[in-house]
Structure formats: structure tokens, C-alpha cells
Design an enzyme around this catalytic site. Structure first.
Site, PDB file in Angstrom:
ATOM      1  N   GLU A 114      97.181  94.414  32.769  1.00 19.49           N
ATOM      2  CA  GLU A 114      96.778  93.853  31.483  1.00 19.49           C
ATOM      3  C   GLU A 114      97.525  93.225  30.551  1.00 19.49           C
ATOM      4  O   GLU A 114      98.737  93.398  30.939  1.00 19.49           O
ATOM      5  CB  GLU A 114      96.062  95.116  30.699  1.00 19.49           C
ATOM      6  CG  GLU A 114      94.949  95.959  31.005  1.00 19.49           C
ATOM      7  CD  GLU A 114      94.579  97.240  30.192  1.00 19.49           C
ATOM      8  OE1 GLU A 114      93.828  97.735  30.596  1.00 19.49           O
ATOM      9  OE2 GLU A 114      95.486  97.338  29.263  1.00 19.49           O
ATOM     10  N   LYS A 116      99.981  93.070  27.754  1.00 16.17           N
ATOM     11  CA  LYS A 116     100.598  93.820  26.668  1.00 16.17           C
ATOM     12  C   LYS A 116     100.576  93.057  25.372  1.00 16.17           C
ATOM     13  O   LYS A 116     101.273  92.157  25.233  1.00 16.17           O
ATOM     14  CB  LYS A 116     102.177  93.950  27.105  1.00 16.17           C
ATOM     15  CG  LYS A 116     102.891  94.861  26.044  1.00 16.17           C
ATOM     16  CD  LYS A 116     104.192  95.392  26.850  1.00 16.17           C
ATOM     17  CE  LYS A 116     104.847  96.470  25.942  1.00 16.17           C
ATOM     18  NZ  LYS A 116     104.656  96.417  24.449  1.00 16.17           N
ATOM     19  N   ASP A 118     101.106  92.302  21.940  1.00 17.70           N
ATOM     20  CA  ASP A 118     102.325  92.358  20.785  1.00 17.70           C
ATOM     21  C   ASP A 118     101.625  92.702  19.407  1.00 17.70           C
ATOM     22  O   ASP A 118     101.705  91.850  18.391  1.00 17.70           O
ATOM     23  CB  ASP A 118     103.219  91.347  21.017  1.00 17.70           C
ATOM     24  CG  ASP A 118     104.668  91.884  20.250  1.00 17.70           C
ATOM     25  OD1 ASP A 118     104.779  92.985  20.058  1.00 17.70           O
ATOM     26  OD2 ASP A 118     105.472  90.625  20.186  1.00 17.70           O
ATOM     27  N   TYR A 225      92.349  99.487  24.572  1.00 18.95           N
ATOM     28  CA  TYR A 225      92.634  99.513  26.139  1.00 18.95           C
ATOM     29  C   TYR A 225      92.738 101.087  26.623  1.00 18.95           C
ATOM     30  O   TYR A 225      93.074 101.289  27.552  1.00 18.95           O
ATOM     31  CB  TYR A 225      93.943  98.826  26.347  1.00 18.95           C
ATOM     32  CG  TYR A 225      94.956  99.120  25.452  1.00 18.95           C
ATOM     33  CD1 TYR A 225      95.549 100.237  25.708  1.00 18.95           C
ATOM     34  CD2 TYR A 225      95.581  98.140  24.713  1.00 18.95           C
ATOM     35  CE1 TYR A 225      96.548 100.635  24.839  1.00 18.95           C
ATOM     36  CE2 TYR A 225      96.584  98.506  23.897  1.00 18.95           C
ATOM     37  CZ  TYR A 225      96.978  99.767  23.810  1.00 18.95           C
ATOM     38  OH  TYR A 225      97.877  99.852  22.997  1.00 18.95           O
ATOM     39  N   LYS A 314     107.921  92.986  31.077  1.00 14.49           N
ATOM     40  CA  LYS A 314     108.012  91.769  29.720  1.00 14.49           C
ATOM     41  C   LYS A 314     108.225  90.620  30.496  1.00 14.49           C
ATOM     42  O   LYS A 314     109.365  90.466  31.017  1.00 14.49           O
ATOM     43  CB  LYS A 314     109.142  92.391  28.804  1.00 14.49           C
ATOM     44  CG  LYS A 314     108.733  93.787  28.407  1.00 14.49           C
ATOM     45  CD  LYS A 314     108.187  93.938  26.983  1.00 14.49           C
ATOM     46  CE  LYS A 314     109.481  94.035  26.103  1.00 14.49           C
ATOM     47  NZ  LYS A 314     108.800  94.105  24.725  1.00 14.49           N
ATOM     48  N   CYS A 408     128.238  69.413  -1.920  1.00 11.25           N
ATOM     49  CA  CYS A 408     126.884  69.241  -1.499  1.00 11.25           C
ATOM     50  C   CYS A 408     126.660  68.112  -0.891  1.00 11.25           C
ATOM     51  O   CYS A 408     127.047  67.015  -1.145  1.00 11.25           O
ATOM     52  CB  CYS A 408     125.908  69.362  -2.875  1.00 11.25           C
ATOM     53  SG  CYS A 408     124.240  68.739  -2.706  1.00 11.25           S
ATOM     54  N   CYS A 411     124.723  65.418  -3.477  1.00 10.69           N
ATOM     55  CA  CYS A 411     125.153  64.840  -4.700  1.00 10.69           C
ATOM     56  C   CYS A 411     127.041  65.198  -4.609  1.00 10.69           C
ATOM     57  O   CYS A 411     127.424  64.540  -5.622  1.00 10.69           O
ATOM     58  CB  CYS A 411     124.685  65.733  -5.907  1.00 10.69           C
ATOM     59  SG  CYS A 411     125.220  67.266  -6.166  1.00 10.69           S
ATOM     60  N   CYS A 426     124.073  74.803  -4.150  1.00 11.41           N
ATOM     61  CA  CYS A 426     124.762  73.613  -5.090  1.00 11.41           C
ATOM     62  C   CYS A 426     123.952  73.837  -6.534  1.00 11.41           C
ATOM     63  O   CYS A 426     122.744  74.053  -6.612  1.00 11.41           O
ATOM     64  CB  CYS A 426     124.064  72.329  -4.584  1.00 11.41           C
ATOM     65  SG  CYS A 426     124.133  70.855  -5.749  1.00 11.41           S
ATOM     66  N   CYS A 431     120.975  67.222  -8.908  1.00 11.04           N
ATOM     67  CA  CYS A 431     121.250  66.754  -7.356  1.00 11.04           C
ATOM     68  C   CYS A 431     119.918  66.159  -6.972  1.00 11.04           C
ATOM     69  O   CYS A 431     118.924  66.633  -7.152  1.00 11.04           O
ATOM     70  CB  CYS A 431     121.495  68.272  -6.798  1.00 11.04           C
ATOM     71  SG  CYS A 431     121.705  67.826  -4.781  1.00 11.04           S
TER      72      CYS A 431
HETATM   73  S1  IVH Z   1      98.602 101.401  27.568  1.00 13.58           S
HETATM   74  C1  IVH Z   1     100.738 106.194  27.088  1.00 13.58           C
HETATM   75  N1  IVH Z   1      98.093  98.866  27.602  1.00 13.58           N
HETATM   76  O1  IVH Z   1     102.713  98.875  24.022  1.00 13.58           O
HETATM   77  C2  IVH Z   1     100.918 104.720  26.643  1.00 13.58           C
HETATM   78  N2  IVH Z   1      99.613  99.918  25.989  1.00 13.58           N
HETATM   79  O2  IVH Z   1     105.513  99.202  24.347  1.00 13.58           O
HETATM   80  C3  IVH Z   1      99.747 103.811  27.264  1.00 13.58           C
HETATM   81  N3  IVH Z   1     100.618  98.283  24.282  1.00 13.58           N
HETATM   82  O3  IVH Z   1     102.779 102.088  23.068  1.00 13.58           O
HETATM   83  C4  IVH Z   1     100.028 102.571  26.588  1.00 13.58           C
HETATM   84  N4  IVH Z   1      99.212  96.354  25.069  1.00 13.58           N
HETATM   85  O4  IVH Z   1     101.175 100.393  21.774  1.00 13.58           O
HETATM   86  C5  IVH Z   1      98.724 100.082  26.903  1.00 13.58           C
HETATM   87  N5  IVH Z   1      97.450  96.627  27.534  1.00 13.58           N
HETATM   88  C6  IVH Z   1      98.201  97.884  26.926  1.00 13.58           C
HETATM   89  C7  IVH Z   1      99.008  97.648  25.689  1.00 13.58           C
HETATM   90  C8  IVH Z   1      99.862  98.550  25.384  1.00 13.58           C
HETATM   91  C9  IVH Z   1     100.029  96.994  24.107  1.00 13.58           C
HETATM   92  C10 IVH Z   1     101.487  98.868  23.376  1.00 13.58           C
HETATM   93  C11 IVH Z   1     101.117 100.308  23.167  1.00 13.58           C
HETATM   94  C12 IVH Z   1     102.400 101.219  23.562  1.00 13.58           C
HETATM   95  C13 IVH Z   1     103.495  99.936  23.600  1.00 13.58           C
HETATM   96  C14 IVH Z   1     104.695 100.192  24.470  1.00 13.58           C
END
Ligand code: IVH
Length: 668
Positions: A114, A116, A118, A225, A314, A408, A411, A426, A431
Site C-alpha cells: 500500500e 505509505k 506521509d 488502513y 521508502k 546591498c 543600493c 540592508c 533601497c
Molecule cells: S501500517 C503497526 N500502513 O507510517 C503499524 N502505516 O513510519 C502499522 N503509515 O506508524 C502501520 N501509511 O503512521 C501502515 N499504509 C500504511 C501507512 C502507514 C502511513 C504510517 C503509520 C506508521 C508510520 C511508520
């Protein structure tokens, strides 16, 4: 309406609103216009205000922001919120899969991959299907209760649909959509507020706001999720099922999920996600690889920090290598010198990058960036370009170290180093670069709003020597302006008319336009509301300024000092001579009528105009504006999403009116 009809209408409205929320936020397929939606919500707010007993905990009227909090309560998670092990290497991702296979020998394993997200981790607790609590991760065991803020997010249901366990914790991420992030930063820049570095910081900062009405305007979203505690009922047993189920009970989920049975398929999924990740509304900094079956997860177990059954791969931030052709120095409105990287243009994350701020000389020294270097450029938060490092192996020895100029660049006056702020400034008020920036700010839409006086026009006027200081724009002559490039008679006339018209702008716009450090639109409005004339603001003591709503000691001193500098006094005197409105001609300082004399008004909900303005209007017509409803209140003026004040008014028998009614009375 008979009581039974009222309650069935309220139920119907709630059902319809929840459905439209889902269509709009969950599926991005609205069936009705915002206006129609607002009308439904408005009808429900009115019904509930008139019949407070009809209000339910899942009513969409509960999304209306509550009173600002003093701080956040700490809450305990039923099941801890763990973090994830992560890696940047595909080999390590393979090893992770192999390691789990060894942990569970002889069992065929299925994986899900899935995005991740941010964002900021969030846990929702629903009891009896109703949203009871929303909490941040905190230290994993205990987090902050952010329920009031989370309730303002319309994509999060207040009530789950269908059969759900008696108690369930749902885990996911709150995020600020990339587009909203850009808009928010643009807005903050205009207001002279610090910018957020990336969408995640902006989301985290928004969740920490104590005033949920501000949170509500930020436009946060969320995706889910995972599960925490589940009691009194059944929940799905695999990740793929879980995502489908979460969606079916009304929660937004990650937009895509891949399935895999071995390392090769996992790698394929990681690559597939990478190719589409920029299309998501949220930022995706990696792929989460998880065992699909929850039974297998239990068998694999967890360490104290992270589960053994999941790992985050990552992505490297999209990064390009390019040549640093030079470092130029920009002079800001307040005189701060900022070094800017002039790059050989490159495409990064979908757009062309040719310049990037280098912030200050310490930053350049810390990264050892030299002119002529090959540098690596990334987009912080996929949005703002940044030089993240130098390819030192590519150095030829001909690269040059950068030195902040002592003079500057605009000027030529000697610059001043402020060691505390790592800033070089400055200090010459005349200026030209600062003047350009100051005039641009003065004329901008949020300030004096002078049509036609944008960056290019200001540049022409200053370059041609027609404008040497801000007040000069009020002395411009048509013949000289029309002699400028691309300036016909008509555009000249329009520009001069716009400038002339700006003389009558209200005091708050002038105060904001002056560009006093830390004075954004809202502080400017508060100052104008309290002091009424520029003269009064200018002569106010630090204490008097500090006693203004929302103005702290630092800002009060900044304002006070501004008006004590000679060149600022001259500037203001000159603007006065040109006939600008210093508040004396503001509608609010002169009573317009006594139509509302003796009346006390309370404003609530979102009005069509800023609340300060409506309050001023009432005061100008002799009325008084109060913050709370009592028996003495004459009228409650309710805008959209009006909440408890309106209910209170109804219970006390105070008439509730809308803006049209107020306007009607004043026109009459
Ligand atoms: S599963 C037991 N799924 O990333 C923890 N986490 O860096 C299971 N995060 O703590 C987490 N997207 O806050 C999971 N698709 C995703 C995620 C996800 C973002 C976050 C989550 C986790 C952190 C770790």
C-alpha cells in the site's frame, strides 16, 4: 410542523447530508452544488436549534467548530500505535519477505503493498458506531485527544454505516492535500506568516491548533488502513478485506493496494506504486509491505517498537543532479538578503526548476555549496525546490566559495549582520529593491488592492525613476506613465484611477499595506477596530498595543518601533498629504445612523463577510455587539453552520435573523 414530521425531516436531512459528504469526499462525485448542500445543512441547523432534543451525536451539525480549547487531553490507546521498520533498499525488502517466510515455515504467504501516506498518524474510536474519540499517536501508548478538530473533517464519518463492532479503533493518517498545502502557504506568505516546510508539517500544525474553526478552514483529509482494538463484534481477517470493509462502513481508505506472493511480485508492486504516487492527493513517501492475513501477523508477532509482519520501503525523494551556475542575492521587503541558487534548469516531479532558495549563508556553509558545483535538487514536499547536497566527486577545483556581500546588491549600502537571526539585512530605507517589494506588497490584493500595480509595473516605475519611495505613486503624472513601454493612454488612465481610488481604502488595508513586521491582515483589522485612526495606532504605547486582541509583546513592540523611526514618520506624513484615509473617513469612526441604537447583537456562524466587518457595520449604526447570548440580547445574527448560540437564542426567545434582514433594516 407536527413533532413527528420534524423528527423525520431531521433524520432525512442527516441521511442526505451524510450521503453527499460521502459522494463529495469519498468518491469525488458530488451530485449537488455546494449551495444546495449548504441549504440542506442550514435547514438541519435551524431544525435542531428550534428543537434541541432532536440533536443527535452523529448529526453533521456537530462538525461545526467548538470553543477553542485550552490544551489537549491525554488519552490512552486500547492497542498501542506502533511504528514501522523502514528501508531504502530493495534487497532489504527482499530480505524482509524471506525473513518472515522463515519465521512461518511451510505456510504459503500473501502480501499486500500500500502507499505509505506521509501524514500524521491518527486513531479513531467508534463506540456503538458513533465517533467517540480521535487521538494522535503520541508516544504510541498515549496520545492527544484531537476529537474536536477531527470532527471538522467531513470525510470522516461521525457514524459508521452497517453492522459494526461495539467498540473499534481505526488507524490511519490525516493529511493536508497537496493543493491545499500550496494554497495555504501562498496565503501565509501574503500575511507575513512563517511557511510550512511540507504538507505533513502543515497537517501536524493544523491538528495542534486549539481553535477548531481555524482547523476547519484548512481542509484536512484522512485515509485509513488499519485496526486497533475490536470488541463486541466481528471485523475482517485480511488486509484486502479490511480495506473493502472500511470503505463499506463509510471510511476513506488508501486509494490503491497490490497483492503479492513473493519477493518478485512485491518489487513489481513497489515499482507500480512509484509510477503513480504523484497522482494521489496526499504525499506518498514509500510503500508499506504487510502480511495480508491477520492470523499470520499474530504468528509473526512484534518487537517492542514495530511489527515483524510489516515493513516500509521508502522511495528516494525525486532528485536531480544539475549545475549551480551562480548564487544571486535577493533583497526582501524588510531588507533581508537571501541567497538564491541559479540552476541549470531541470525537470523534477513534473515541473521545471531553475531557482531554489538557499536560505542564508550558514546553510550554504553547512552543505558546503560552491558556485560551479554539481548539486542535487529535490522538491521538499514534492513542491518547493531545495538544494540538498553537492556531488563533491565531480569537483574540478575551479568552484568558488560563496560570500555574502558586505554591500546591498541593490543600493550598495553596507549590510548589517543580525547574528541571532542568522540574517543579513540592508538597513537603507531607500533601497530600490526594498522599495519595489514594499510597493508590490502595498498594492497587492489583500492590502490596498491597486489594480494594474503588479510586479512588472512596479519594476518599470522604479527603473524609470518615476517612483523612488512609496508616496511617489500618488504623485504620478499621466504623461510620464504613458511614455513607459506598453503603456497606452487607456492603461495609464486605469492605473492612475486605481491609485486614486485606493486613497479611500479602509484603515486596516493601509495598516497591512505598510508592511510592518508581523502585521498581517487579521492583526491590521484588530488594530483598526481598536484604535480607529492611524494617528491613534502610531501614538499608542506598547502596553496599549499589547492589550489588543491577538497582539503579543513582540508584535506590540514591532508596531511601536515602526512608528518611531524617522523615515516611517515621514512616509506617513507624506501619505497624509496625498489625502489617504487614515481612518478618519472610515465608515466605522463616523456613526452612519442610529438605526440600531440601544440594540445588542450577537454574531454566530459563518457570515458572508468577515465577522469584524459586520460588527463594525452594526456599531456604525449605533448598535452594540456582544459575544454571548443572554436575555438582554436583541438579535442573534446567524450565518452558515451556526451552532449553540443559535440554540440558546431560541430557548431564550431571542429573535434569530440573517444578514439579509440586517441589511434590509439598514437600507430602510
Ligand atoms: S501500517 C503497526 N500502513 O507510517 C503499524 N502505516 O513510519 C502499522 N503509515 O506508524 C502501520 N501509511 O503512521 C501502515 N499504509 C500504511 C501507512 C502507514 C502511513 C504510517 C503509520 C506508521 C508510520 C511508520
Amino acid at each position: 410542523m407536527p413533532a413527528s414530521n420534524v423528527s423525520s425531516r431531521a433524520r432525512e436531512l442527516r441521511r442526505q447530508i451524510a450521503r453527499h459528504d460521502k459522494l463529495y469526499y469519498g468518491e469525488a462525485q458530488p451530485e449537488i452544488t455546494d449551495r444546495e448542500y449548504d441549504a440542506l445543512l442550514r435547514e438541519l441547523v435551524d431544525l435542531e436549534a428550534a428543537h434541541p432534543d432532536l440533536s443527535t451525536p452523529d448529526s453533521p451539525t456537530r462538525r461545526v467548530a467548538g470553543k477553542p480549547l485550552e490544551g489537549f487531553q491525554q488519552v490512552h490507546h486500547h492497542v498501542p500505535m506502533q511504528s514501522l521498520d523502514n528501508t531504502y533498499s530493495l534487497e532489504e525488502a527482499d530480505e524482509f519477505v524471506a525473513r518472515v517466510e522463515r519465521l512461518l515455515p511451510g505456510i504459503p504467504l500473501a502480501w499486500t503493498i500500500e502507499p505509505k501516506v506521509d501524514g500524521v498518524a491518527l486513531s479513531l474510536t467508534y463506540r456503538g458506531g458513533l465517533l467517540e474519540l480521535a487521538a494522535t499517536r503520541g508516544d504510541g501508548t498515549t496520545g492527544d485527544d484531537v476529537t474536536q478538530n477531527i470532527r471538522t473533517i467531513r470525510s470522516i464519518p461521525l457514524k459508521l454505516e452497517g453492522e459494526v463492532p461495539e467498540l473499534i479503533e481505526i488507524r490511519g493518517e490525516v493529511y493536508l492535500p497537496k493543493k491545499k498545502f500550496c494554497a495555504l502557504n501562498t496565503e501565509r506568505e501574503k500575511e507575513g506568516e512563517a511557511l510550512f516546510a511540507n504538507p505533513r508539517n502543515a497537517a501536524a500544525g493544523s491538528l495542534k491548533l486549539l481553535d477548531s474553526s481555524v482547523v476547519s478552514r484548512r481542509g484536512l483529509s484522512a485515509v485509513f488502513y488499519g485496526l486497533g482494538a475490536v470488541e463486541g463484534g466481528k471485523a475482517p481477517q485480511t488486509q484486502a478485506e479490511l480495506l473493502r470493509w472500511l470503505k463499506s462502513i463509510g471510511l476513506p481508505v488508501v486509494p490503491k493496494c497490490w497483492e503479492a506472493v513473493d519477493e518478485a511480485e512485491v518489487r513489481k508492486a513497489i515499482a507500480a506504486l512509484e509510477s503513480i504516487r504523484h497522482d494521489f492527493a496526499f504525499e506518498t513517501d514509500g510503500a508499506v509491505i504487510k502480511l495480508d492475513a491477520f492470523k499470520r501477523r499474530d504468528q509473526a508477532g512484534t518487537t517492542s517498537k514495530a511489527p515483524r509482519w510489516a515493513m516500509a520501503y521508502k522511495y528516494e525523494a525525486e532528485r536531480e543532479r544539475t549545475k549551480l551556475n551562480g548564487i544571486t542575492v535577493q533583497v526582501g521587503r524588510m531588507g533581508t538578503l537571501t541567497p538564491v541558487a541559479e540552476l541549470e534548469p531541470v525537470q523534477i516531479a513534473g515541473s521545471r526548476v531553475a531557482r531554489a532558495t538557499l536560505h542564508n549563508e550558514e546553510e550554504i556553509a553547512r552543505k558546503d555549496i560552491r558556485i560551479g558545483d554539481w548539486v542535487f535538487v529535490e522538491k521538499a514536499g514534492e513542491v518547493i525546490p531545495a538544494v540538498v547536497g553537492v556531488d563533491t566527486a565531480a569537483r574540478t577545483g575551479r568552484e568558488k566559495k560563496f560570500q555574502m556581500p558586505d554591500a546591498c546588491p541593490s543600493c550598495g549600502s553596507k549590510v548589517f549582520r543580525d547574528p541571532e537571526l542568522t540574517a543579513v539585512r540592508c538597513l537603507n530605507p531607500d533601497c530600490p529593491a526594498q522599495i519595489r517589494r514594499r510597493i508590490e506588497h502595498f498594492a497587492a490584493r489583500g492590502a490596498m488592492d491597486i489594480e494594474g500595480l503588479g510586479e512588472a509595473m512596479v519594476d518599470q516605475l522604479v527603473t524609470a525613476g518615476l517612483v523612488r519611495a512609496l508616496p511617489d505613486i500618488y504623485a504620478l503624472q499621466a504623461e510620464k506613465v504613458s511614455a513607459l513601454e506598453r503603456m497606452g493612454e487607456k492603461s495609464t488612465a486605469n492605473l492612475l484611477a486605481g491609485i486614486e481610488e485606493s486613497k479611500g481604502q479602509p484603515l486596516w488595508r493601509l495598516l497591512f499595506g505598510l508592511g510592518i513586521m508581523h502585521v498581517g491582515v487579521s492583526v491590521a483589522r484588530k488594530l483598526a477596530g481598536k484604535f480607529h485612526t492611524l494617528g491613534q495606532v502610531a501614538s499608542a504605547s506598547v502596553e496599549a498595543l499589547e492589550s489588543t486582541e491577538d497582539i503579543g509583546g513582540v508584535v506590540a513592540k514591532e508596531i511601536h518601533d515602526f512608528f518611531r523611526l524617522d523615515h516611517n514618520r515621514q512616509l506617513i506624513e507624506s501619505l497624509r498629504q496625498h489625502g489617504l484615509n487614515f481612518g478618519e473617513h472610515d465608515e466605522h469612526s463616523v456613526p452612519a445612523s442610529q438605526q440600531l441604537a440601544g440594540e445588542t447583537w450577537v454574531l454566530t456562524g459563518t457570515l458572508g463577510r468577515p465577522r469584524d466587518e459586520v460588527a463594525e457595520l452594526i456599531r456604525r449604526h449605533g448598535g452594540t455587539v456582544s459575544g454571548s447570548v443572554s436575555k438582554k440580547t436583541s438579535y442573534v445574527l446567524a450565518g452558515e453552520e451556526a451552532g449553540s448560540k443559535m440554540a440558546k437564542a431560541k430557548s431564550l426567545g431571542v429573535p434569530v435573523v440573517d444578514e439579509a434582514t440586517l441589511r434590509g433594516r439598514l437600507d430602510a
